[in-house]
Design a protein around this motif. Structure first.
Motif, short mmCIF file in Angstrom:
data_model
loop_
_atom_site.label_atom_id
_atom_site.label_comp_id
_atom_site.label_asym_id
_atom_site.label_seq_id
_atom_site.Cartn_x
_atom_site.Cartn_y
_atom_site.Cartn_z
N ALA A 35 10.87 53.57 1.61
CA ALA A 35 10.30 54.89 1.88
C ALA A 35 11.12 56.00 1.25
O ALA A 35 10.56 56.97 0.70
N LEU A 36 12.44 55.90 1.30
CA LEU A 36 13.28 56.95 0.73
C LEU A 36 13.19 56.97 -0.80
O LEU A 36 13.12 58.05 -1.41
N THR A 37 13.18 55.81 -1.42
CA THR A 37 13.14 55.77 -2.89
C THR A 37 11.76 56.14 -3.44
O THR A 37 11.64 56.41 -4.63
N ALA A 38 10.76 56.17 -2.59
CA ALA A 38 9.43 56.59 -3.04
C ALA A 38 9.39 58.08 -3.37
O ALA A 38 8.53 58.51 -4.15
N SER A 39 10.30 58.86 -2.80
CA SER A 39 10.25 60.30 -3.01
C SER A 39 11.60 60.92 -3.40
O SER A 39 11.67 62.13 -3.63
N HIS A 40 12.65 60.11 -3.47
CA HIS A 40 13.99 60.62 -3.78
C HIS A 40 14.72 59.64 -4.69
O HIS A 40 14.37 58.46 -4.76
N ARG A 41 15.73 60.14 -5.38
CA ARG A 41 16.65 59.26 -6.10
C ARG A 41 17.76 58.90 -5.12
O ARG A 41 18.53 59.77 -4.69
N VAL A 42 17.83 57.64 -4.76
CA VAL A 42 18.69 57.23 -3.66
C VAL A 42 19.81 56.32 -4.16
O VAL A 42 19.58 55.38 -4.93
N ASN A 234 18.73 53.58 13.03
CA ASN A 234 17.93 53.21 11.86
C ASN A 234 17.60 51.72 11.84
O ASN A 234 16.64 51.31 11.18
N LEU A 235 18.36 50.91 12.58
CA LEU A 235 18.06 49.49 12.70
C LEU A 235 17.23 49.19 13.94
O LEU A 235 16.51 48.19 13.98
N GLU A 236 17.34 50.02 14.94
CA GLU A 236 16.69 49.76 16.23
C GLU A 236 15.21 50.15 16.22
O GLU A 236 14.36 49.42 16.73
N ARG A 237 14.92 51.32 15.67
CA ARG A 237 13.54 51.76 15.47
C ARG A 237 13.42 52.24 14.02
O ARG A 237 13.46 53.45 13.75
N PRO A 238 13.29 51.32 13.08
CA PRO A 238 13.35 51.67 11.67
C PRO A 238 12.30 52.69 11.24
O PRO A 238 12.62 53.67 10.55
N GLU A 239 11.03 52.48 11.63
CA GLU A 239 9.97 53.38 11.17
C GLU A 239 10.15 54.79 11.73
O GLU A 239 9.98 55.78 11.02
N GLN A 240 10.51 54.88 13.00
CA GLN A 240 10.69 56.19 13.61
C GLN A 240 11.88 56.92 12.98
O GLN A 240 11.80 58.13 12.70
N THR A 241 12.97 56.21 12.73
CA THR A 241 14.13 56.84 12.12
C THR A 241 13.83 57.26 10.69
O THR A 241 14.26 58.33 10.25
N LEU A 246 13.14 61.54 6.69
CA LEU A 246 12.30 62.16 5.66
C LEU A 246 11.91 63.58 6.06
O LEU A 246 11.87 64.49 5.21
N ALA A 247 11.65 63.80 7.33
CA ALA A 247 11.31 65.13 7.80
C ALA A 247 12.48 66.09 7.61
O ALA A 247 12.29 67.25 7.20
N GLU A 248 13.69 65.63 7.89
CA GLU A 248 14.87 66.49 7.71
C GLU A 248 15.12 66.76 6.23
O GLU A 248 15.49 67.88 5.84
N LEU A 249 14.93 65.76 5.39
CA LEU A 249 15.14 65.96 3.95
C LEU A 249 14.13 66.93 3.36
O LEU A 249 14.42 67.64 2.39
N ALA A 250 12.94 66.96 3.95
CA ALA A 250 11.89 67.86 3.45
C ALA A 250 12.15 69.31 3.83
O ALA A 250 11.55 70.20 3.27
#
Length: 250
Positions: A35-42, A234-241, A246-250
């Protein structure tokens, strides 16, 4: 790969640097990678003594210097840094020594020096040390898994964290006890970077105190509380995290 740090780079767009916790390696970010690499250079890296990056033979290296060299290697002038626990401390070190290189900090249950250590953290450290001195590495691995993962972590997540922690012990235990990096002095009041501090309801109390201190002290920080999370959301609830990051990065 860098000559110093094992790492991965993917995606395009604004740059993001992922820094792992002290019980993991760069694979901690597998659930967020796509998800992160779809919109950012990570960029994600194994710090020295973790994952696939060996431990140096002498003290005095600098994690922030290593990371700046890695960013230079890939032509990245400025980066948003997401740090988990120990990685959060390194993120703040990077923002301290090279503030012009850091556009934003996202700190997940971050470590921070100088605050009183609570009894729960002391008890964990004593238990881990006793197990390692007795040579029971596997019990120490399981202690870390039970301590650092919250109730939402499933069995596959627990097995993956155990694998990463086991690998870190393999890398670190052969080294001298006093081997460590040079540390810049951290003063939260001087880290003037837009910052989101995440605190977890099931985390050890010390890290909850750290989060509140940073939110109160850093000039541009705000606190986001995750009542469902343990130390590694980020490991416990991956999708929610992932959504939150992504919301914070935006």
């Amino acid at each position: 790969m860098s000559s110093l740090l094992a790492h991965d780079v993917a995606g395009s767009g604004t740059a993001v640097l992922l820094l792992h916790s002290g019980v993991a390696g760069r694979e901690q970010w597998d659930p967020q990678w796509e998800a992160l690499t779809a919109s950012h250079r990570v960029v994600r890296a194994d710090l020295r003594g973790f994952g696939e990056t060996p431990l140096p033979t002498e003290s005095g290296w600098s994690d922030s210097t290593d990371l700046l060299a890695l960013l230079d290697e890939h032509g990245i002038d400025q980066v948003a840094v997401i740090g988990s626990s120990y990685g959060g401390r390194i993120a703040m070190e990077l923002a301290t020594v090279a503030p012009q290189r850091v556009s934003q900090l996202l700190l997940l249950c971050t470590a921070y020096p100088g605050l009183p250590v609570t009894a729960t953290v002391e008890a964990f450290g004593e238990a881990e040390e006793a197990l390692l001195e007795a040579g029971d590495v596997e019990a120490a691995v399981q202690l870390n898994v039970e301590t650092w993962l919250g109730p939402d972590a499933d069995q596959s997540t627990r097995a993956e964290l155990a694998r990463m922690q086991r690998r870190n012990f393999e890398v670190q235990l052969p080294g001298p006890d006093d081997l460590g990096p040079a540390r810049p002095e951290l003063d939260a009041a001087t880290i003037d970077v837009p910052t989101t501090v995440f605190s977890a309801g099931h985390d050890l109390d010390h890290f909850q105190h750290v989060a509140r201190h940073l939110a109160d002290t850093m000039p541009q920080a705000r606190l986001v509380e995750l009542p469902w999370a343990g130390h590694l959301p980020n490991l416990e609830r991956p999708e929610q995290t992932t959504y939150l990051l992504l919301a914070e990065l935006a």
